[in-house]
Design a protein around this motif. Structure first.
Motif, PDB file in Angstrom:
ATOM      1  N   UNK A 259      36.587  25.222  87.313  1.00  0.00           N
ATOM      2  CA  UNK A 259      36.241  26.096  88.429  1.00  0.00           C
ATOM      3  C   UNK A 259      34.927  26.836  88.203  1.00  0.00           C
ATOM      4  N   UNK A 260      34.580  27.128  86.943  1.00  0.00           N
ATOM      5  CA  UNK A 260      33.369  27.909  86.660  1.00  0.00           C
ATOM      6  C   UNK A 260      32.157  27.051  86.316  1.00  0.00           C
ATOM      7  N   UNK A 261      32.374  25.883  85.710  1.00  0.00           N
ATOM      8  CA  UNK A 261      31.241  25.059  85.260  1.00  0.00           C
ATOM      9  C   UNK A 261      31.071  23.778  86.060  1.00  0.00           C
ATOM     10  N   UNK A 262      32.001  23.486  86.972  1.00  0.00           N
ATOM     11  CA  UNK A 262      31.931  22.232  87.706  1.00  0.00           C
ATOM     12  C   UNK A 262      32.748  21.151  87.020  1.00  0.00           C
ATOM     13  N   UNK A 263      33.008  20.069  87.755  1.00  0.00           N
ATOM     14  CA  UNK A 263      33.909  19.041  87.225  1.00  0.00           C
ATOM     15  C   UNK A 263      33.335  18.360  85.982  1.00  0.00           C
ATOM     16  N   UNK A 264      32.088  17.906  86.044  1.00  0.00           N
ATOM     17  CA  UNK A 264      31.515  17.153  84.916  1.00  0.00           C
ATOM     18  C   UNK A 264      31.344  18.029  83.680  1.00  0.00           C
ATOM     19  N   UNK A 265      30.721  19.185  83.866  1.00  0.00           N
ATOM     20  CA  UNK A 265      30.492  20.072  82.722  1.00  0.00           C
ATOM     21  C   UNK A 265      31.810  20.653  82.207  1.00  0.00           C
ATOM     22  N   UNK A 266      32.714  21.034  83.139  1.00  0.00           N
ATOM     23  CA  UNK A 266      33.987  21.610  82.709  1.00  0.00           C
ATOM     24  C   UNK A 266      34.838  20.626  81.936  1.00  0.00           C
ATOM     25  N   UNK A 267      34.879  19.370  82.405  1.00  0.00           N
ATOM     26  CA  UNK A 267      35.649  18.345  81.698  1.00  0.00           C
ATOM     27  C   UNK A 267      35.087  18.120  80.298  1.00  0.00           C
ATOM     28  N   UNK A 268      33.775  18.018  80.213  1.00  0.00           N
ATOM     29  CA  UNK A 268      33.176  17.771  78.897  1.00  0.00           C
ATOM     30  C   UNK A 268      33.403  18.951  77.952  1.00  0.00           C
ATOM     31  N   UNK A 269      33.227  20.174  78.466  1.00  0.00           N
ATOM     32  CA  UNK A 269      33.437  21.358  77.630  1.00  0.00           C
ATOM     33  C   UNK A 269      34.884  21.440  77.140  1.00  0.00           C
ATOM     34  N   UNK A 270      35.813  20.956  77.970  1.00  0.00           N
ATOM     35  CA  UNK A 270      37.209  20.963  77.547  1.00  0.00           C
ATOM     36  C   UNK A 270      37.403  20.061  76.329  1.00  0.00           C
ATOM     37  N   UNK A 271      36.794  18.873  76.342  1.00  0.00           N
ATOM     38  CA  UNK A 271      36.885  17.977  75.190  1.00  0.00           C
ATOM     39  C   UNK A 271      36.262  18.609  73.945  1.00  0.00           C
ATOM     40  N   UNK A 272      35.131  19.274  74.143  1.00  0.00           N
ATOM     41  CA  UNK A 272      34.447  19.896  73.003  1.00  0.00           C
ATOM     42  C   UNK A 272      35.301  21.016  72.407  1.00  0.00           C
ATOM     43  N   UNK A 273      35.860  21.870  73.257  1.00  0.00           N
ATOM     44  CA  UNK A 273      36.574  23.054  72.774  1.00  0.00           C
ATOM     45  C   UNK A 273      37.949  22.726  72.197  1.00  0.00           C
ATOM     46  N   UNK A 274      38.536  21.600  72.586  1.00  0.00           N
ATOM     47  CA  UNK A 274      39.875  21.269  72.097  1.00  0.00           C
ATOM     48  C   UNK A 274      39.862  20.345  70.888  1.00  0.00           C
ATOM     49  N   UNK A 275      38.700  19.842  70.494  1.00  0.00           N
ATOM     50  CA  UNK A 275      38.669  18.982  69.312  1.00  0.00           C
ATOM     51  C   UNK A 275      38.900  19.827  68.052  1.00  0.00           C
ATOM     52  N   UNK A 276      39.775  19.379  67.131  1.00  0.00           N
ATOM     53  CA  UNK A 276      40.114  20.199  65.949  1.00  0.00           C
ATOM     54  C   UNK A 276      38.906  20.596  65.110  1.00  0.00           C
ATOM     55  N   UNK A 277      37.946  19.692  64.915  1.00  0.00           N
ATOM     56  CA  UNK A 277      36.799  20.011  64.062  1.00  0.00           C
ATOM     57  C   UNK A 277      35.952  21.113  64.688  1.00  0.00           C
TER      58      UNK A 277
END
Length: 516
Positions: A284-302
């Motif tokens: 909702x805040x970053x848009x579909x493409x950026x929000x989806x990608x940021x979700x992958x980045x923030x949820x990766x364990x490393x």
């Protein structure tokens, strides 16, 4: 079987070796050599303080008991450094797991992978320094096997603690972060109290010197020190040696079982974004493409572990640099560390922009939305969070740290620092692509290639010195040069998104298909 393992990893190393990586490998080798010389030199200086009559005459305050305190303090501090820098990374798990298909026994493969981790250059340097430091204090021949066994067991215990700690952080991230921040502020408060009453506290410690030594002897570094200096019969030394060997066997057997367990698990990508509140918020805040990608980045364990490190390192070192005045050096280091915080966050998201979601990214190329627009949305979304943090840190510097320089100078220097690394990370995304690892050991395998990390770490301090060191009357000229370069970099990036889209198709697209 061992030949297959070595051959596979050698071929993987050569396949990734480029001219730039060769240059960085030489730089890394020189850094390791400097590290070895520095650690060995520090150990020898501490050890040989009272070795000659001339030194004893110059250092009249250095009593045998005080020298023992210095040795124990060095051993304890060195153990903390050893714990901090011990490498627990295994070699490429996804590739080495393929050897199981060729009949490589899983028990043997896990054992060999752990031995190769033991032979990591940083681990070898610290273990060699321990052996040299302790061997020069050996009391008798019977201490030699005890020292060797104690050093190997020490590495095994450190590896085991770090491995389990990283797993715990991965599973209980919020609790661990809160606990660390709570402990950190407690330590800072204790240091503040000590700094106000330094003389009285030191006088009390001097009176209780023997009690301090007794405490240090039972810390990990002190116990290693005792393995070389204790005086006991051959029978007692043999019993201690057998006990250490047994504990070493148990620890390394545990390492082997954990590695085998991780290899036998299939690589699973644990992402459930549809029902996640974080996913809904980011979209909702970053848009579909950026929000989806940021979700992958923030949820990766490393990346979660990297976020913890990015938070804690400035919280620890900046108060120390503010308390201990090293003049201009302190100001340069503080300014560099503060500027490096948003840069590190930017690198976490931008240095490998296409390494996370292969299936979805390939599907997005078939959408009616132009890829250039998708790329622009992802790029702008990635820089949004670091930019907010960048401006927040700049405001804090202006309000709370006026000694760093004028307002305009701080703002221009931080902006130039940020944009320079943005170019480095864009280059890394297109030319240093690396597939993100999702396995039982994902929390230990970097998302960004090591050569990029090494380049970034070196460049942070080189550029920090270039940007933040005072130049006196030449300062306005440097500011104008940085302003011109900032405008040039900004205009170039805004006008050349089509160039980035072409670079993706030429450099990244085929790698995505191959990894898919």
């Amino acid at each position: 079987m061992l030949q297959k393992l070595l051959f596979l990893n050698w071929k993987l190393f050569l396949a990734r070796l480029t001219n730039l990586q060769t240059l960085l490998l030489i730089g890394y080798g020189l850094f390791l050599l400097f590290m070895l010389i520095n650690l060995l030199g520090s150990a020898l200086i501490v050890l040989l303080l009272d070795s000659t009559a001339s030194l004893q005459m110059e250092l009249t305050w250095l009593t045998p008991e005080l020298h023992r305190l210095i040795l124990l303090t060095f051993a304890s501090v060195f153990w903390i450094l050893h714990f901090s820098f011990t490498s627990t990374r295994l070699l490429n798990m996804e590739e080495n797991r393929k050897l199981l298909i060729f009949g490589y026994p899983s028990v043997l493969l896990s054992r060999h992978l752990n031995l190769m981790c033991l032979y990591h250059p940083v681990n070898v340097i610290y273990n060699i320094t321990w052996l040299v430091f302790l061997s020069l204090q050996i009391h008798s021949f019977w201490n030699i096997p005890v020292v060797v066994a104690a050093v190997i067991l020490n590495y095994g215990i450190i590896y085991s603690i770090k491995h389990r700690f990283l797993q715990m952080v991965e599973r209980r991230f919020k609790i661990i972060v809160f606990s660390f921040v709570f402990i950190l502020f407690g330590v800072i408060s204790a240091l503040a109290i000590i700094s106000r009453q330094t003389q009285s506290i030191l006088n009390e410690l001097a009176i209780q010197l023997s009690q301090i030594i007794d405490v240090l002897l039972w810390l990990p570094g002190g116990m290693l020190y005792q393995s070389a200096t204790f005086e006991n019969s051959p029978l007692f030394s043999s019993v201690i040696f057998i006990l250490l060997v047994f504990l070493t066997y148990v620890i390394f057997r545990d390492h082997q079982n954990k590695t085998r367990e991780g290899m036998m698990r299939p690589a699973v990508m644990k992402v459930r974004k549809e029902g996640s509140r974080l996913w809904i918020f980011l979209r909702s805040w970053l848009g579909f493409n950026a929000g989806k990608y940021y979700y992958y980045v923030m949820t990766h364990p490393y990346n979660r572990l990297q976020l913890l490190a990015i938070t804690l390192i400035p919280l620890i070192y900046i108060p120390i640099l503010l308390a201990v005045d090293f003049g201009i050096i302190s100001l340069i280091l503080i300014a560099t560390m503060l500027a490096a915080i948003p840069v590190a966050l930017l690198g976490m998201g931008m240095a490998n922009m296409f390494g996370y979601e292969h299936r979805e990214l390939l599907l997005h190329l078939q959408l009616p939305v132009p890829f250039e627009k998708q790329l622009k949305e992802r790029f702008l979304g990635i820089i949004t969070v670091p930019l907010f943090i960048f401006y927040g840190i700049t405001i804090v510097e202006i309000l709370r740290l006026p000694q760093l320089g004028p307002v305009f100078s701080i703002y221009i220097a931080n902006t130039f620092f940020f944009l320079c690394f943005m170019l480095v990370f864009l280059w890394s995304s297109f030319y240093q692509y690396q597939k993100a690892s999702y396995s039982s050991f994902s929390f230990k395998h970097p998302i960004i290639p090591q050569k990029v990390t090494f380049t970034m770490s070196s460049a942070i301090f080189i550029l920090g010195y270039t940007v933040f060191v005072p130049l006196g009357e030449w300062q306005p000229y440097r500011l104008w040069v940085m302003v011109i370069l900032i405008i040039a970099i900004g205009v170039y990036i805004l006008l050349n998104f089509s160039l980035l889209a072409r670079a993706f198709k030429n450099r990244v697209l085929m790698k995505l298909w191959n990894d898919f």
